[in-house]
Design a protein around this motif. Structure first.
Motif, PDB file in Angstrom:
ATOM      1  N   GLY A 118       0.821  -1.203   0.000  1.00 23.05           N
ATOM      2  CA  GLY A 118       0.000   0.000   0.000  1.00 23.05           C
ATOM      3  C   GLY A 118       0.857   1.256   0.000  1.00 23.05           C
ATOM      4  O   GLY A 118       2.088   1.204  -0.170  1.00 23.05           O
ATOM      5  N   PRO A 119       0.228   2.425   0.165  1.00 25.52           N
ATOM      6  CA  PRO A 119       0.964   3.689   0.111  1.00 25.52           C
ATOM      7  C   PRO A 119       2.196   3.674   1.016  1.00 25.52           C
ATOM      8  O   PRO A 119       2.127   3.269   2.180  1.00 25.52           O
ATOM      9  N   SER A 120       3.328   4.104   0.479  1.00 28.69           N
ATOM     10  CA  SER A 120       4.606   4.038   1.193  1.00 28.69           C
ATOM     11  C   SER A 120       5.458   5.243   0.837  1.00 28.69           C
ATOM     12  O   SER A 120       5.347   5.812  -0.254  1.00 28.69           O
ATOM     13  N   SER A 121       6.350   5.625   1.766  1.00 33.75           N
ATOM     14  CA  SER A 121       7.291   6.712   1.494  1.00 33.75           C
ATOM     15  C   SER A 121       8.470   6.184   0.684  1.00 33.75           C
ATOM     16  O   SER A 121       8.678   4.972   0.554  1.00 33.75           O
ATOM     17  N   ARG A 122       9.283   7.093   0.179  1.00 37.57           N
ATOM     18  CA  ARG A 122      10.471   6.695  -0.573  1.00 37.57           C
ATOM     19  C   ARG A 122      11.422   5.889   0.306  1.00 37.57           C
ATOM     20  O   ARG A 122      11.995   4.889  -0.141  1.00 37.57           O
ATOM     21  N   ALA A 123      11.592   6.322   1.547  1.00 40.37           N
ATOM     22  CA  ALA A 123      12.500   5.618   2.450  1.00 40.37           C
ATOM     23  C   ALA A 123      12.003   4.202   2.741  1.00 40.37           C
ATOM     24  O   ALA A 123      12.780   3.243   2.773  1.00 40.37           O
ATOM     25  N   THR A 124      10.693   4.075   2.932  1.00 38.71           N
ATOM     26  CA  THR A 124      10.118   2.755   3.186  1.00 38.71           C
ATOM     27  C   THR A 124      10.307   1.841   1.987  1.00 38.71           C
ATOM     28  O   THR A 124      10.642   0.657   2.124  1.00 38.71           O
ATOM     29  N   LEU A 125      10.113   2.400   0.796  1.00 39.86           N
ATOM     30  CA  LEU A 125      10.299   1.606  -0.414  1.00 39.86           C
ATOM     31  C   LEU A 125      11.748   1.173  -0.576  1.00 39.86           C
ATOM     32  O   LEU A 125      12.027   0.037  -0.968  1.00 39.86           O
ATOM     33  N   ALA A 126      12.682   2.079  -0.262  1.00 37.67           N
ATOM     34  CA  ALA A 126      14.099   1.736  -0.389  1.00 37.67           C
ATOM     35  C   ALA A 126      14.449   0.564   0.522  1.00 37.67           C
ATOM     36  O   ALA A 126      15.177  -0.355   0.121  1.00 37.67           O
ATOM     37  N   ARG A 127      13.917   0.575   1.735  1.00 34.52           N
ATOM     38  CA  ARG A 127      14.177  -0.549   2.651  1.00 34.52           C
ATOM     39  C   ARG A 127      13.524  -1.832   2.152  1.00 34.52           C
ATOM     40  O   ARG A 127      14.093  -2.920   2.266  1.00 34.52           O
ATOM     41  N   ALA A 128      12.332  -1.697   1.596  1.00 35.77           N
ATOM     42  CA  ALA A 128      11.587  -2.886   1.169  1.00 35.77           C
ATOM     43  C   ALA A 128      12.242  -3.586  -0.010  1.00 35.77           C
ATOM     44  O   ALA A 128      12.220  -4.824  -0.100  1.00 35.77           O
ATOM     45  N   VAL A 129      12.831  -2.828  -0.932  1.00 35.10           N
ATOM     46  CA  VAL A 129      13.368  -3.434  -2.159  1.00 35.10           C
ATOM     47  C   VAL A 129      14.881  -3.567  -2.150  1.00 35.10           C
ATOM     48  O   VAL A 129      15.460  -4.164  -3.066  1.00 35.10           O
ATOM     49  N   GLY A 130      15.556  -2.995  -1.122  1.00 34.77           N
ATOM     50  CA  GLY A 130      17.008  -3.137  -1.028  1.00 34.77           C
ATOM     51  C   GLY A 130      17.780  -2.262  -1.985  1.00 34.77           C
ATOM     52  O   GLY A 130      18.908  -2.600  -2.350  1.00 34.77           O
ATOM     53  N   LEU A 131      17.205  -1.130  -2.404  1.00 33.74           N
ATOM     54  CA  LEU A 131      17.900  -0.181  -3.265  1.00 33.74           C
ATOM     55  C   LEU A 131      18.279   1.057  -2.461  1.00 33.74           C
ATOM     56  O   LEU A 131      17.727   1.317  -1.390  1.00 33.74           O
ATOM     57  N   THR A 132      19.225   1.830  -2.980  1.00 34.58           N
ATOM     58  CA  THR A 132      19.618   3.055  -2.292  1.00 34.58           C
ATOM     59  C   THR A 132      18.484   4.078  -2.374  1.00 34.58           C
ATOM     60  O   THR A 132      17.658   4.052  -3.292  1.00 34.58           O
ATOM     61  N   LYS A 133      18.463   4.982  -1.399  1.00 37.49           N
ATOM     62  CA  LYS A 133      17.423   6.020  -1.387  1.00 37.49           C
ATOM     63  C   LYS A 133      17.506   6.893  -2.631  1.00 37.49           C
ATOM     64  O   LYS A 133      16.477   7.304  -3.175  1.00 37.49           O
ATOM     65  N   SER A 134      18.741   7.162  -3.091  1.00 40.77           N
ATOM     66  CA  SER A 134      18.877   8.017  -4.282  1.00 40.77           C
ATOM     67  C   SER A 134      18.329   7.323  -5.517  1.00 40.77           C
ATOM     68  O   SER A 134      17.683   7.962  -6.370  1.00 40.77           O
ATOM     69  N   THR A 135      18.556   6.006  -5.639  1.00 35.13           N
ATOM     70  CA  THR A 135      18.024   5.265  -6.783  1.00 35.13           C
ATOM     71  C   THR A 135      16.506   5.261  -6.758  1.00 35.13           C
ATOM     72  O   THR A 135      15.846   5.506  -7.777  1.00 35.13           O
ATOM     73  N   VAL A 136      15.934   4.989  -5.593  1.00 39.94           N
ATOM     74  CA  VAL A 136      14.479   4.969  -5.467  1.00 39.94           C
ATOM     75  C   VAL A 136      13.900   6.349  -5.753  1.00 39.94           C
ATOM     76  O   VAL A 136      12.904   6.485  -6.478  1.00 39.94           O
ATOM     77  N   SER A 137      14.522   7.393  -5.203  1.00 36.20           N
ATOM     78  CA  SER A 137      14.009   8.752  -5.432  1.00 36.20           C
ATOM     79  C   SER A 137      14.029   9.111  -6.904  1.00 36.20           C
ATOM     80  O   SER A 137      13.089   9.722  -7.434  1.00 36.20           O
ATOM     81  N   SER A 138      15.099   8.725  -7.608  1.00 37.11           N
ATOM     82  CA  SER A 138      15.210   9.026  -9.036  1.00 37.11           C
ATOM     83  C   SER A 138      14.123   8.307  -9.837  1.00 37.11           C
ATOM     84  O   SER A 138      13.468   8.921 -10.692  1.00 37.11           O
ATOM     85  N   LEU A 139      13.920   7.014  -9.538  1.00 36.30           N
ATOM     86  CA  LEU A 139      12.917   6.249 -10.279  1.00 36.30           C
ATOM     87  C   LEU A 139      11.503   6.705  -9.922  1.00 36.30           C
ATOM     88  O   LEU A 139      10.619   6.755 -10.789  1.00 36.30           O
ATOM     89  N   VAL A 140      11.281   7.035  -8.662  1.00 35.19           N
ATOM     90  CA  VAL A 140       9.973   7.537  -8.250  1.00 35.19           C
ATOM     91  C   VAL A 140       9.663   8.853  -8.962  1.00 35.19           C
ATOM     92  O   VAL A 140       8.539   9.073  -9.441  1.00 35.19           O
ATOM     93  N   GLN A 141      10.658   9.743  -9.046  1.00 34.38           N
ATOM     94  CA  GLN A 141      10.441  11.018  -9.732  1.00 34.38           C
ATOM     95  C   GLN A 141      10.070  10.779 -11.192  1.00 34.38           C
ATOM     96  O   GLN A 141       9.185  11.446 -11.742  1.00 34.38           O
ATOM     97  N   GLU A 142      10.728   9.819 -11.813  1.00 31.93           N
ATOM     98  CA  GLU A 142      10.424   9.469 -13.201  1.00 31.93           C
ATOM     99  C   GLU A 142       8.978   9.004 -13.342  1.00 31.93           C
ATOM    100  O   GLU A 142       8.257   9.416 -14.259  1.00 31.93           O
TER     101      GLU A 142
END
Length: 404
Positions: free
Chosen positions: A28-52
């Motif tokens: 369900g709805p999640s923050s960028r930090a939560t997603l980064a922990r869930a998928v094992g990616l860096t916060k910067s990678t998640v933030s970049s893909l989320v922005q896209e």
């Protein structure tokens, strides 16, 4: 080697997008930090893909969430407008449609009665007309999923015994009319997929459709098992007795189907009620109706025990109109399973009615589209998928790519 690098980077990006989208769908709805922990990616990678994906309109930003110390994070969720799929069930005597998004929010559902003798092309044409009436621009859909009551191989409907359709291409017909990518699947298989896609992912899961006939669908690790030709699951046509030919033999449907139950009830009671009338009589404690339902529960229990030694499933789900009789079926069904189970563990196999009721095949058909969309990293490109759920949508069937 250098020429392949951009393609490799693109595949990695789509794979990472898929991980993020799957985490959102599961949690369900999640923050960028939560997603980064869930998928094992860096916060910067998640933030970049989320922005896209925000810029594409695939995701929306919602409420702020503050789980503990630090700055609050903004929760992300799927954009309803850009993640819509249409699921349609072409039943023998009805058409059922559901429009929903990746948040599992239903935006519309409608249905109508059909004659079992209506040609498939006419059914498809009416379906397309009804979709165009209700949707301003169907091409905004991610796709359409079709659930049909018969054997499906690739994009071909080989045989649907109820309406008598043979060697048809319903996905191609609807795709030509709506200009929207279309998948087709057996109704029981679609319903089985819907149970695991939208609900708890129990594997293997067997879905039993009990209507005038009987069908089953099997999902293993999120993938439908169809067999070599798409005929896996047609267990209602399992031969019984000692027939010398198909036409001269009986099958499981002769004992386990609503048609069989009604026939036995009418013979015993001298009354003419159909299935729904029998349920009304059962509410009034009519002994013939109660006996008919108990007999049905016994036959279903025997069938589940046989499913257990065939597939060893984690759960069995009952769908179709037969699920409406669950309150009468549950106790005698469970007792029959306990009495007949091959091993003690099978005696307690979880059996439950479908979570989606009459919408199950249509919701499963929509799940076909959304599963493929996620497997492609949230892009509309249907080929090549970057997840095994896209490249192998079914177990036991050859890989298929969408025709252009």
């Amino acid at each position: 080697m250098a020429r392949n690098a951009p393609l490799d980077q693109q595949a990695i990006k789509r794979q990472n997008r898929r991980l993020i989208l799957e985490a959102l769908r599961r949690n369900g709805p999640s923050s960028r930090a939560t997603l980064a922990r869930a998928v094992g990616l860096t916060k910067s990678t998640v933030s970049s893909l989320v922005q896209e994906m925000l810029e594409e309109g695939l995701l929306d930003e919602g409420n702020q969430h503050k789980p503990g110390l630090g700055r609050p994070g903004t929760e992300l969720e799927f954009s309803p407008e850009h993640t819509l799929a249409l699921g349609a069930e072409l039943g023998v005597e009805n058409t059922q449609i559901v429009l929903l998004d990746l948040n599992n929010k239903i935006h519309g559902e409608w249905d109508w009665v059909e004659s079992p003798y209506t040609p498939l092309a006419e059914r498809i044409s009416k379906l397309a007309e009804q979709v165009r009436i209700r949707l301003v621009d169907p091409t905004h859909l991610l796709g359409v999923g079709l659930a049909v009551p018969g054997v499906v191989s690739g994009r071909n409907l080989i045989y649907a015994p109820g309406p008598g359709w043979r060697n048809e291409r319903p996905a191609d017909l609807l795709e030509a009319l709506l200009k929207v990518p279309t998948n087709v699947e057996n109704d029981a298989n679609a319903a089985a997929l819907g149970e695991t896609f939208w609900g708890e992912n129990q594997s293997p899961l067997v879905y039993v459709v009990m209507t005038t006939g009987l069908g089953t669908g099997l999902v293993v690790e999120g993938q439908v098992y169809r067999g070599r030709l798409g005929a896996a699951g047609e267990l209602g046509h399992w031969l019984t007795g000692q027939p010398k030919s198909r036409s001269g033999g009986g099958d499981v449907e002769d004992a386990l189907s609503l048609r069989a139950m009604v026939r036995h009830y009418q013979a015993a009671s001298g009354r003419q009620e159909g299935f729904w009338g029998i349920l009304q009589r059962a509410e009034q404690q009519d002994p013939y109706a109660l006996q008919a339902l108990q007999n049905l529960a016994y036959e279903l229990g025997r069938f589940v025990v046989n499913l257990c030694v065939t597939f060893d499933p984690a759960a069995v789900v009952l769908g179709g109109a037969g699920a409406e009789a669950w309150k009468w079926l549950e106790a005698p069904l469970r007792q029959t399973i306990r009495n007949l189970a091959f091993i003690p563990e099978h005696a307690e196999i979880p059996v439950k009615p479908s979570a989606f009721g009459h919408l199950a095949p249509a919701m499963g058909a929509a799940a076909l589209v959304l599963q493929r969309f996620l497997a492609n990293g949230g892009t509309r490109e249907w080929s090549p998928p970057i997840s095994t759920l896209g490249t192998r949508p079914t177990i036991g069937a050859p890989s298929m790519t969408r025709r252009t």
